[in-house]
Design a protein around this motif. Sequence first.
Motif, PDB file in Angstrom:
ATOM      1  N   ILE A 201       0.849  -1.192   0.000  1.00  0.00           N
ATOM      2  CA  ILE A 201       0.000   0.000   0.000  1.00  0.00           C
ATOM      3  C   ILE A 201       0.883   1.240   0.000  1.00  0.00           C
ATOM      4  O   ILE A 201       1.803   1.354   0.813  1.00  0.00           O
ATOM      5  CB  ILE A 201      -0.941   0.026   1.227  1.00  0.00           C
ATOM      6  N   TRP A 202       0.616   2.118  -0.927  1.00  0.00           N
ATOM      7  CA  TRP A 202       1.337   3.382  -1.003  1.00  0.00           C
ATOM      8  C   TRP A 202       0.449   4.447  -0.366  1.00  0.00           C
ATOM      9  O   TRP A 202      -0.557   4.847  -0.937  1.00  0.00           O
ATOM     10  CB  TRP A 202       1.612   3.765  -2.461  1.00  0.00           C
ATOM     11  N   SER A 203       0.828   4.841   0.840  1.00  0.00           N
ATOM     12  CA  SER A 203       0.063   5.897   1.491  1.00  0.00           C
ATOM     13  C   SER A 203       0.784   7.192   1.178  1.00  0.00           C
ATOM     14  O   SER A 203       1.992   7.269   1.310  1.00  0.00           O
ATOM     15  CB  SER A 203       0.058   5.701   2.997  1.00  0.00           C
ATOM     16  N   SER A 204       0.041   8.179   0.808  1.00  0.00           N
ATOM     17  CA  SER A 204       0.703   9.425   0.457  1.00  0.00           C
ATOM     18  C   SER A 204       1.065  10.167   1.734  1.00  0.00           C
ATOM     19  O   SER A 204       0.882   9.694   2.843  1.00  0.00           O
ATOM     20  CB  SER A 204      -0.217  10.273  -0.385  1.00  0.00           C
ATOM     21  N   PHE A 205       1.559  11.367   1.571  1.00  0.00           N
ATOM     22  CA  PHE A 205       1.952  12.183   2.704  1.00  0.00           C
ATOM     23  C   PHE A 205       0.727  12.526   3.556  1.00  0.00           C
ATOM     24  O   PHE A 205       0.764  12.491   4.775  1.00  0.00           O
ATOM     25  CB  PHE A 205       2.602  13.458   2.163  1.00  0.00           C
ATOM     26  N   ASP A 206      -0.366  12.814   2.893  1.00  0.00           N
ATOM     27  CA  ASP A 206      -1.528  13.380   3.549  1.00  0.00           C
ATOM     28  C   ASP A 206      -2.737  12.446   3.399  1.00  0.00           C
ATOM     29  O   ASP A 206      -3.031  11.998   2.292  1.00  0.00           O
ATOM     30  CB  ASP A 206      -1.819  14.722   2.846  1.00  0.00           C
ATOM     31  N   PRO A 207      -3.457  12.149   4.511  1.00  0.00           N
ATOM     32  CA  PRO A 207      -4.613  11.242   4.410  1.00  0.00           C
ATOM     33  C   PRO A 207      -5.634  11.691   3.369  1.00  0.00           C
ATOM     34  O   PRO A 207      -6.339  10.857   2.806  1.00  0.00           O
ATOM     35  CB  PRO A 207      -5.233  11.290   5.805  1.00  0.00           C
ATOM     36  N   ARG A 208      -5.700  13.014   3.113  1.00  0.00           N
ATOM     37  CA  ARG A 208      -6.704  13.469   2.148  1.00  0.00           C
ATOM     38  C   ARG A 208      -6.434  12.949   0.737  1.00  0.00           C
ATOM     39  O   ARG A 208      -7.309  12.913  -0.110  1.00  0.00           O
ATOM     40  CB  ARG A 208      -6.769  15.003   2.126  1.00  0.00           C
ATOM     41  N   ASP A 209      -5.172  12.535   0.501  1.00  0.00           N
ATOM     42  CA  ASP A 209      -4.835  12.008  -0.829  1.00  0.00           C
ATOM     43  C   ASP A 209      -5.242  10.545  -1.003  1.00  0.00           C
ATOM     44  O   ASP A 209      -5.138   9.996  -2.093  1.00  0.00           O
ATOM     45  CB  ASP A 209      -3.319  12.095  -1.072  1.00  0.00           C
ATOM     46  N   GLY A 210      -5.616   9.891   0.090  1.00  0.00           N
ATOM     47  CA  GLY A 210      -6.018   8.484  -0.017  1.00  0.00           C
ATOM     48  C   GLY A 210      -4.827   7.541  -0.154  1.00  0.00           C
ATOM     49  O   GLY A 210      -3.678   7.951  -0.029  1.00  0.00           O
ATOM     50  N   ALA A 211      -5.131   6.293  -0.392  1.00  0.00           N
ATOM     51  CA  ALA A 211      -4.068   5.287  -0.485  1.00  0.00           C
ATOM     52  C   ALA A 211      -4.256   4.468  -1.757  1.00  0.00           C
ATOM     53  O   ALA A 211      -5.375   4.325  -2.247  1.00  0.00           O
ATOM     54  CB  ALA A 211      -4.124   4.380   0.732  1.00  0.00           C
ATOM     55  N   ILE A 212      -3.134   3.950  -2.244  1.00  0.00           N
ATOM     56  CA  ILE A 212      -3.183   3.133  -3.458  1.00  0.00           C
ATOM     57  C   ILE A 212      -2.556   1.778  -3.149  1.00  0.00           C
ATOM     58  O   ILE A 212      -1.573   1.702  -2.405  1.00  0.00           O
ATOM     59  CB  ILE A 212      -2.394   3.832  -4.599  1.00  0.00           C
ATOM     60  N   ILE A 213      -3.139   0.742  -3.702  1.00  0.00           N
ATOM     61  CA  ILE A 213      -2.557  -0.592  -3.498  1.00  0.00           C
ATOM     62  C   ILE A 213      -1.977  -1.099  -4.818  1.00  0.00           C
ATOM     63  O   ILE A 213      -2.488  -0.763  -5.892  1.00  0.00           O
ATOM     64  CB  ILE A 213      -3.609  -1.582  -2.949  1.00  0.00           C
ATOM     65  N   GLN A 214      -0.891  -1.851  -4.704  1.00  0.00           N
ATOM     66  CA  GLN A 214      -0.347  -2.565  -5.858  1.00  0.00           C
ATOM     67  C   GLN A 214      -0.260  -4.034  -5.471  1.00  0.00           C
ATOM     68  O   GLN A 214       0.205  -4.351  -4.371  1.00  0.00           O
ATOM     69  CB  GLN A 214       1.076  -2.108  -6.142  1.00  0.00           C
ATOM     70  N   VAL A 215      -0.672  -4.892  -6.362  1.00  0.00           N
ATOM     71  CA  VAL A 215      -0.516  -6.329  -6.126  1.00  0.00           C
ATOM     72  C   VAL A 215       0.363  -6.878  -7.242  1.00  0.00           C
ATOM     73  O   VAL A 215       0.079  -6.673  -8.423  1.00  0.00           O
ATOM     74  CB  VAL A 215      -1.884  -7.050  -6.109  1.00  0.00           C
ATOM     75  N   ARG A 216       1.463  -7.487  -6.851  1.00  0.00           N
ATOM     76  CA  ARG A 216       2.424  -7.990  -7.840  1.00  0.00           C
ATOM     77  C   ARG A 216       2.643  -9.487  -7.669  1.00  0.00           C
ATOM     78  O   ARG A 216       2.564  -9.998  -6.546  1.00  0.00           O
ATOM     79  CB  ARG A 216       3.791  -7.315  -7.635  1.00  0.00           C
ATOM     80  N   ALA A 217       2.948 -10.149  -8.760  1.00  0.00           N
ATOM     81  CA  ALA A 217       3.232 -11.592  -8.696  1.00  0.00           C
ATOM     82  C   ALA A 217       4.591 -11.797  -8.044  1.00  0.00           C
ATOM     83  O   ALA A 217       5.586 -11.200  -8.460  1.00  0.00           O
ATOM     84  CB  ALA A 217       3.230 -12.183 -10.093  1.00  0.00           C
ATOM     85  N   ALA A 218       4.651 -12.620  -6.997  1.00  0.00           N
ATOM     86  CA  ALA A 218       5.913 -12.890  -6.319  1.00  0.00           C
ATOM     87  C   ALA A 218       6.663 -14.033  -7.001  1.00  0.00           C
ATOM     88  O   ALA A 218       7.822 -14.289  -6.709  1.00  0.00           O
ATOM     89  CB  ALA A 218       5.659 -13.231  -4.863  1.00  0.00           C
ATOM     90  N   ARG A 219       5.947 -14.742  -7.866  1.00  0.00           N
ATOM     91  CA  ARG A 219       6.562 -15.826  -8.659  1.00  0.00           C
ATOM     92  C   ARG A 219       5.697 -15.992  -9.900  1.00  0.00           C
ATOM     93  O   ARG A 219       4.649 -15.338 -10.010  1.00  0.00           O
ATOM     94  CB  ARG A 219       6.612 -17.119  -7.842  1.00  0.00           C
ATOM     95  N   ASP A 220       6.120 -16.864 -10.822  1.00  0.00           N
ATOM     96  CA  ASP A 220       5.268 -17.129 -11.991  1.00  0.00           C
ATOM     97  C   ASP A 220       3.964 -17.773 -11.511  1.00  0.00           C
ATOM     98  O   ASP A 220       3.990 -18.698 -10.697  1.00  0.00           O
ATOM     99  CB  ASP A 220       5.961 -18.104 -12.954  1.00  0.00           C
ATOM    100  N   ILE A 221       2.864 -17.253 -12.003  1.00  0.00           N
ATOM    101  CA  ILE A 221       1.564 -17.833 -11.630  1.00  0.00           C
ATOM    102  C   ILE A 221       0.932 -18.391 -12.907  1.00  0.00           C
ATOM    103  O   ILE A 221       0.861 -17.686 -13.925  1.00  0.00           O
ATOM    104  CB  ILE A 221       0.636 -16.766 -10.995  1.00  0.00           C
ATOM    105  N   GLU A 222       0.508 -19.638 -12.837  1.00  0.00           N
ATOM    106  CA  GLU A 222      -0.037 -20.267 -14.049  1.00  0.00           C
ATOM    107  C   GLU A 222      -1.511 -19.950 -14.237  1.00  0.00           C
ATOM    108  O   GLU A 222      -2.228 -19.723 -13.247  1.00  0.00           O
ATOM    109  CB  GLU A 222       0.117 -21.782 -13.951  1.00  0.00           C
ATOM    110  N   LEU A 223      -1.922 -19.962 -15.504  1.00  0.00           N
ATOM    111  CA  LEU A 223      -3.337 -19.786 -15.830  1.00  0.00           C
ATOM    112  C   LEU A 223      -4.193 -20.700 -14.942  1.00  0.00           C
ATOM    113  O   LEU A 223      -3.869 -21.883 -14.783  1.00  0.00           O
ATOM    114  CB  LEU A 223      -3.532 -20.154 -17.300  1.00  0.00           C
ATOM    115  N   GLY A 224      -5.223 -20.151 -14.326  1.00  0.00           N
ATOM    116  CA  GLY A 224      -6.127 -20.962 -13.510  1.00  0.00           C
ATOM    117  C   GLY A 224      -5.747 -21.034 -12.045  1.00  0.00           C
ATOM    118  O   GLY A 224      -6.556 -21.406 -11.204  1.00  0.00           O
TER     119      GLY A 224
END
Length: 408
Positions: A201-224
């Motif tokens: 989660i990327w929280s900005s400097f100020d709560p009024r800006d809200g927060a953004i999440i990133q979800v990344r693959a930690a390894r190769d993930i197969e279809l399904g």
Amino acid sequence: MDESSPEDKENKCTDMSDIEAAFAAVDPYTLLPTLRLAQIRPILNMPLLEDCYEIRKSPLHGLGVFATKDIPSGSLIMTEQAVWTIPKKALLKFYPFDPYGNGPSQIIEHFASSVANFSDDDDELNRIGTEAVFALDGGFEGVEDPLADLSEEELAKGLARIIAKNGKSHNYQSDERHWVAIFQDPSRLNHSCMLSAEQHIWSSFDPRDGAIIQVRAARDIELGEEVTVQYTKPFDTLEIRTAFLSFHDIVCKCTLCTGGRGRTQAADKRRTAMQKAWDSMQRNYHKLEAAIERPAGLRTVRAENEKREKCVKIARRIMENMEIIDAKLRPTDQIGSFLMWHLLQIHCEGVRIGSGDRDTIVAAIDRILAFGKTFKELHTVMFGQYVAQMVELRRKIEAAGFAGGQRA
Ligand SMILES: C[S@@+](CC[C@H](N)C(=O)[O-])C[C@H]1O[C@@H](n2cnc3c(N)ncnc32)[C@H](O)[C@@H]1O
């Protein structure tokens, strides 16, 4: 073969200003507090792997996130702005059974002001935001229209359950309180003790800006395959994980927990060794700080050298601890953004302040660069930048004639 001259050896601890200046330039402490969402955005603007998942029934629990194509390690699977962020302390007061005696209406008020009215002039957006939160796990299953059908207390209880089950902790840099953010699709990520993705989660400097999440693959993930994250800490053993998860009413059905005693025991052994090395590294880091702060006593060259020697010894121990962790780490250990970042921060800082020994510093940079390879695999964004700075630092040290501990 050591080709340095005796004179070089004598000069070993002198003329560190270039290296120190270069280290100062990459000091994470100078980098982190100044980051604001606007500056983070370009980093976040990494290409999203489009249409790579769907949300459907999971064998782990309820709904889950599943790969609709092969997802290479490091790919950005999801990125989303929080629908709702709420201070954790305030949250305590929201619970209807709250010890502070505050009424349930507060949670509804907060919800109404932060989600339902997030767009003052667009009822359609307000409806979408409200429905998105209401649809999350644990809240209002089976209730067609919570606003119309439920009492205030039932509504507050449902919202509190949604936060408890789906909330993700984070902090804003200008705000000392801990916060909880609610996201939409990332809320469907189930837990696995052998995760396949990491969330940050990327929280900005100020709560009024809200927060953004990133979800990344930690390894190769197969279809399904199901995309999972880890709710527990990186080195937690089965016993600790079970205690944490059962506190949250979760009986984990992941492949590790259901894979037999042999597997869980082997994983526990590896994780315990990493935890031990991690704790030792933290202790050594504090020792290093103390050793550096302590006055050398008589300001003689000998006393200064003894102090320096001591610092170098501790810095080396930090490196040994890191090597143990490095050798045992797997991508399924949830190491990316959290662990490795801190590891490197401690390590780099420790070596920078602890050692005027150029061999140790150069070796440390090489070590960090070797870690960079692991990180490249994980594509942890922040670290990518950090590695680039390390490469530059190494180049500067080489240019200054310090490469490999030998003066050119
Ligand atoms: C953030 S939600 C995950 C998505 C959820 N399955 C859904 O249907 O929306 C968290 C909840 O999912 C369940 N859960 C997640 N991972 C699990 C696992 N490995 N084993 C059993 N239940 C799990 C727990 O009930 C937990 O409170």
